[in-house]
Scaffold this motif. Structure first.
Motif, PDB file in Angstrom:
ATOM      1  N   ALA A 211      -4.403  51.498 -10.130  1.00  0.00           N
ATOM      2  CA  ALA A 211      -4.889  50.402 -11.139  1.00  0.00           C
ATOM      3  C   ALA A 211      -4.413  48.932 -10.906  1.00  0.00           C
ATOM      4  CB  ALA A 211      -4.459  50.831 -12.583  1.00  0.00           C
ATOM      5  N   LEU A 212      -3.181  48.934 -10.454  1.00  0.00           N
ATOM      6  CA  LEU A 212      -2.543  47.668  -9.980  1.00  0.00           C
ATOM      7  C   LEU A 212      -3.217  47.166  -8.670  1.00  0.00           C
ATOM      8  CD1 LEU A 212       0.093  45.833 -10.742  1.00  0.00           C
ATOM      9  CD2 LEU A 212       1.151  47.155  -8.996  1.00  0.00           C
ATOM     10  N   LEU A 213      -3.770  47.717  -7.979  1.00  0.00           N
ATOM     11  CA  LEU A 213      -4.504  47.188  -6.754  1.00  0.00           C
ATOM     12  C   LEU A 213      -5.870  46.710  -6.931  1.00  0.00           C
ATOM     13  CD1 LEU A 213      -3.445  49.724  -3.993  1.00  0.00           C
ATOM     14  CD2 LEU A 213      -2.326  47.324  -4.197  1.00  0.00           C
ATOM     15  N   ALA A 214      -6.328  47.472  -7.965  1.00  0.00           N
ATOM     16  CA  ALA A 214      -7.732  47.288  -8.563  1.00  0.00           C
ATOM     17  C   ALA A 214      -7.856  46.073  -9.491  1.00  0.00           C
ATOM     18  CB  ALA A 214      -8.417  48.479  -9.143  1.00  0.00           C
ATOM     19  N   ALA A 215      -6.727  45.696 -10.133  1.00  0.00           N
ATOM     20  CA  ALA A 215      -6.899  44.993 -11.180  1.00  0.00           C
ATOM     21  C   ALA A 215      -7.497  43.239 -10.921  1.00  0.00           C
ATOM     22  CB  ALA A 215      -5.613  44.720 -11.956  1.00  0.00           C
ATOM     23  N   ASP A 216      -7.882  42.903 -11.925  1.00  0.00           N
ATOM     24  CA  ASP A 216      -8.193  41.246 -11.706  1.00  0.00           C
ATOM     25  C   ASP A 216      -7.114  40.604 -11.606  1.00  0.00           C
ATOM     26  OD1 ASP A 216     -11.002  41.628 -11.793  1.00  0.00           O
ATOM     27  OD2 ASP A 216     -11.151  41.441 -13.864  1.00  0.00           O
ATOM     28  N   PRO A 234       5.161  38.849  -6.563  1.00  0.00           N
ATOM     29  CA  PRO A 234       4.396  39.759  -7.673  1.00  0.00           C
ATOM     30  C   PRO A 234       4.290  41.184  -7.381  1.00  0.00           C
ATOM     31  CG  PRO A 234       3.352  37.823  -6.924  1.00  0.00           C
ATOM     32  CD  PRO A 234       4.493  37.785  -5.961  1.00  0.00           C
ATOM     33  N   ILE A 235       4.081  42.006  -8.337  1.00  0.00           N
ATOM     34  CA  ILE A 235       4.380  43.707  -8.002  1.00  0.00           C
ATOM     35  C   ILE A 235       3.106  43.917  -7.380  1.00  0.00           C
ATOM     36  CG2 ILE A 235       5.522  44.300  -9.872  1.00  0.00           C
ATOM     37  CD1 ILE A 235       3.252  44.594 -11.626  1.00  0.00           C
ATOM     38  N   GLU A 236       1.849  43.180  -7.469  1.00  0.00           N
ATOM     39  CA  GLU A 236       0.506  43.419  -6.530  1.00  0.00           C
ATOM     40  C   GLU A 236       0.738  43.583  -5.274  1.00  0.00           C
ATOM     41  OE1 GLU A 236       0.194  40.552  -8.821  1.00  0.00           O
ATOM     42  OE2 GLU A 236       0.965  41.909 -10.192  1.00  0.00           O
ATOM     43  N   VAL A 237       1.536  42.155  -4.868  1.00  0.00           N
ATOM     44  CA  VAL A 237       1.762  41.797  -3.667  1.00  0.00           C
ATOM     45  C   VAL A 237       2.651  42.882  -2.830  1.00  0.00           C
ATOM     46  CG1 VAL A 237       2.837  40.127  -2.055  1.00  0.00           C
ATOM     47  CG2 VAL A 237       1.196  39.495  -3.853  1.00  0.00           C
ATOM     48  N   LYS A 292      -4.594  38.789 -14.141  1.00  0.00           N
ATOM     49  CA  LYS A 292      -4.958  38.104 -15.303  1.00  0.00           C
ATOM     50  C   LYS A 292      -4.646  38.806 -16.671  1.00  0.00           C
ATOM     51  CE  LYS A 292      -9.146  36.152 -12.855  1.00  0.00           C
ATOM     52  NZ  LYS A 292     -10.440  35.984 -12.852  1.00  0.00           N
ATOM     53  N   TYR A 293      -4.603  38.167 -17.704  1.00  0.00           N
ATOM     54  CA  TYR A 293      -3.875  38.609 -18.895  1.00  0.00           C
ATOM     55  C   TYR A 293      -4.719  39.984 -19.664  1.00  0.00           C
ATOM     56  CZ  TYR A 293      -1.246  34.375 -19.650  1.00  0.00           C
ATOM     57  OH  TYR A 293      -0.350  33.068 -19.481  1.00  0.00           O
ATOM     58  N   GLY A 294      -5.822  40.065 -19.439  1.00  0.00           N
ATOM     59  CA  GLY A 294      -6.699  41.143 -19.808  1.00  0.00           C
ATOM     60  C   GLY A 294      -6.107  42.328 -19.184  1.00  0.00           C
ATOM     61  N   ALA A 295      -6.279  42.204 -17.761  1.00  0.00           N
ATOM     62  CA  ALA A 295      -5.779  43.338 -16.818  1.00  0.00           C
ATOM     63  C   ALA A 295      -4.115  43.616 -17.021  1.00  0.00           C
ATOM     64  CB  ALA A 295      -5.977  42.895 -15.337  1.00  0.00           C
ATOM     65  N   THR A 297      -2.415  43.695 -19.745  1.00  0.00           N
ATOM     66  CA  THR A 297      -2.121  44.675 -20.896  1.00  0.00           C
ATOM     67  C   THR A 297      -2.654  45.956 -20.564  1.00  0.00           C
ATOM     68  OG1 THR A 297      -4.170  44.015 -21.906  1.00  0.00           O
ATOM     69  CG2 THR A 297      -2.079  42.881 -22.441  1.00  0.00           C
ATOM     70  N   GLU A 298      -3.575  46.143 -20.051  1.00  0.00           N
ATOM     71  CA  GLU A 298      -4.201  47.654 -19.529  1.00  0.00           C
ATOM     72  C   GLU A 298      -3.289  48.151 -18.566  1.00  0.00           C
ATOM     73  OE1 GLU A 298      -8.281  47.390 -18.228  1.00  0.00           O
ATOM     74  OE2 GLU A 298      -9.146  46.270 -20.159  1.00  0.00           O
ATOM     75  N   VAL A 299      -3.100  47.531 -17.545  1.00  0.00           N
ATOM     76  CA  VAL A 299      -2.116  48.222 -16.519  1.00  0.00           C
ATOM     77  C   VAL A 299      -0.763  48.480 -16.902  1.00  0.00           C
ATOM     78  CG1 VAL A 299      -1.167  47.952 -14.037  1.00  0.00           C
ATOM     79  CG2 VAL A 299      -3.507  47.064 -14.591  1.00  0.00           C
ATOM     80  N   LEU A 300      -0.323  47.562 -17.767  1.00  0.00           N
ATOM     81  CA  LEU A 300       1.153  47.727 -17.948  1.00  0.00           C
ATOM     82  C   LEU A 300       1.355  48.766 -19.271  1.00  0.00           C
ATOM     83  CD1 LEU A 300       2.582  44.176 -18.012  1.00  0.00           C
ATOM     84  CD2 LEU A 300       2.900  46.045 -16.227  1.00  0.00           C
TER      85      LEU A 300
END
Length: 446
Positions: A211-216, A234-237, A292-295, A297-300
């Motif tokens: 989910a982290l890798l796919a998030a906006d 950043p955690i995604e990096v 991005k903010y929406g992503a 909340t979903e991922v966390l």
């Protein structure tokens, strides 16, 4: 030239520089653009606002370079270390504080000082007359940054920095999360239980990484080519560098035992650290993000225990600017092309609250000494402050200069051999030598 010292910026470096100079008997004017002109990261107009973590990192002054820097700042009667200890929160071996109480207290102390005045508003051009310290930090306004570039005939360097999210404590599921510092570190029971821990199984971790890798994520404007500072990725990096990177980094499970299921070993663990004295806010440790903010909340909310998390602040990313100090500054932190101007703090290429404040402390003392007709040399390179200022004013390779935390690799080598145990002996030797030399440096100023 007047005997007054002007400081642009009321962050960590500017606040400490103002305090040190005023305590030396020099009148100080702090120029702060907030809240009249805001920044992406700041929430208030207070001085010394902590915009990312609420931690000054390790307080171990015998085995850790940043802990040694704490000690040196305390020995030099630093305002920020004194105030940090006053508003300390349990955090194992780290020095974490209630960020709002800390900055409010620093602001009150500075504004109450009889030799310190404050002028609100943005300064857009590099001053030509008077005594100045530029301590505008990594979020230096565009107009002033452009003036600095023009005056130095050099391009500013930059890197991207990220902010971690903060969660309301009441929204954390304590039937899943438990309280414990890694390896139960801390002298008191409160410190040994300073962190909240959210465990993950392997399937949960793998789903989280997917989910982290796919998030906006935040996209940068064309032409923005700055890299990241490795200490604040950043955690995604981190996830992009390998699926297990987070599990061996901020999500490592070692030293932790699930109080709800002690027989089960977590595959990964997310830690949260208290962010205020009331304990109503916790920040997610090491979870700087550019989602991005929406992503976000979903991922966390995929993290066990945070399924219903409510966020007081979501993470974000911003562009930080710093000058090429090894080419531009002398060993007194003065701009070589304009010697009435000093630079201090993160804009010089040091990284971290403590390092920024320490460079402010030195700049304030050096400027005050010069105004009073004296010369104050930098501390010996064997000290934490001396090693750091040496690094940014000539010790680093200018062509590859990047933000740097204080570390023992910046110190002159010391002879203490013997494997891993030898490293402990060696670090203690570094700190013993530093303390002795720093005290001699302080004594020579009296």
């Amino acid at each position: 030239m007047t005997n007054k010292l002007h400081i642009i910026g009321g962050g960590m470096a500017g606040s400490e520089a103002a305090w040190q100079a005023a305590q030396a008997g020099v009148p100080v004017v702090i120029h702060e653009m907030r809240p009249e002109v805001g920044t992406f990261a700041h929430q208030t107009g207070n001085f010394a606002e902590m915009v990312c973590s609420n931690s000054f990192r390790s307080d171990d002054h015998e085995q850790n370079a940043v802990g040694l820097l704490h000690w040196e700042m305390g020995a030099a009667n630093g305002l920020l270390m004194e105030t940090a200890r006053k508003h300390r929160l349990p955090a194992g071996g780290a020095l974490a504080v209630d960020r709002d109480a800390f900055s409010a207290d620093v602001t009150a102390r500075l504004r109450a000082h009889p030799l310190i005045s404050v002028e609100d508003g943005e300064i857009t051009k590099l001053p030509t007359d008077g005594n100045w310290i530029i301590a505008t930090g990594p979020l230096t306004s565009g107009a002033l940054a452009e003036s600095i570039r023009a005056a130095t005939h050099a391009e500013s360097l930059a890197f991207f920095d990220a902010i971690a999210p903060i969660v309301y404590t009441e929204s954390i599921d304590m039937d899943i999360a438990w309280r414990q510092s890694r390896y139960d570190k801390g002298e008191t029971e409160e410190e040994q239980k300073a962190y909240l821990n959210c465990p993950m199984t392997k399937p949960q971790y793998e789903a989280f990484i997917d989910a982290l890798l796919a998030a906006d994520k935040t996209e940068f404007h064309e032409g923005e080519t700055a890299g990241y500072f490795d200490g604040c990725l950043p955690i995604e990096v981190m996830a992009e560098r390998g699926r297990d990177t987070l599990r061996y980094g901020p999500m490592k499970p070692i030293g932790l035992t699930n109080a709800h299921k002690p027989e089960e070993k977590a595959y990964a663990v997310v830690q949260l650290r208290r962010d205020n004295a009331l304990g109503t806010l916790y920040n997610i440790v090491g979870f700087q993000t550019k989602m991005k903010y929406g992503a976000q909340t979903e991922v966390l909310r995929m993290i066990p225990g945070l399924e219903n998390a409510s966020f007081a602040r979501l993470g974000g990313i911003h562009r930080n600017t710093f000058i090429n100090s090894p080419t531009l500054l002398d060993d007194h932190m003065r701009l070589k092309s304009q010697m009435n101007i000093r630079f201090a703090g993160q804009i010089t290429g040091v990284e971290g609250y403590v390092e920024s404040a320490a460079m402010g402390l030195l700049a304030g003392r050096m400027a005050a000494a010069e105004i009073k007709g004296k010369d104050l040399p930098p501390p010996p390179f064997t000290t934490a402050m001396g090693a750091l200022v040496n690094h940014i004013t000539g010790g680093a390779e200018a062509k590859t200069f990047q933000p740097m935390n204080v570390n023992f690799g910046l110190f002159p080598p010391i002879d203490a051999k013997g494997g891993r145990k030898g490293r402990k002996v060696r670090y203690k030797a570094y700190t013993d030598r530093a303390k002795s030399d720093f005290q001699e440096w302080l004594a020579a100023q009296n």
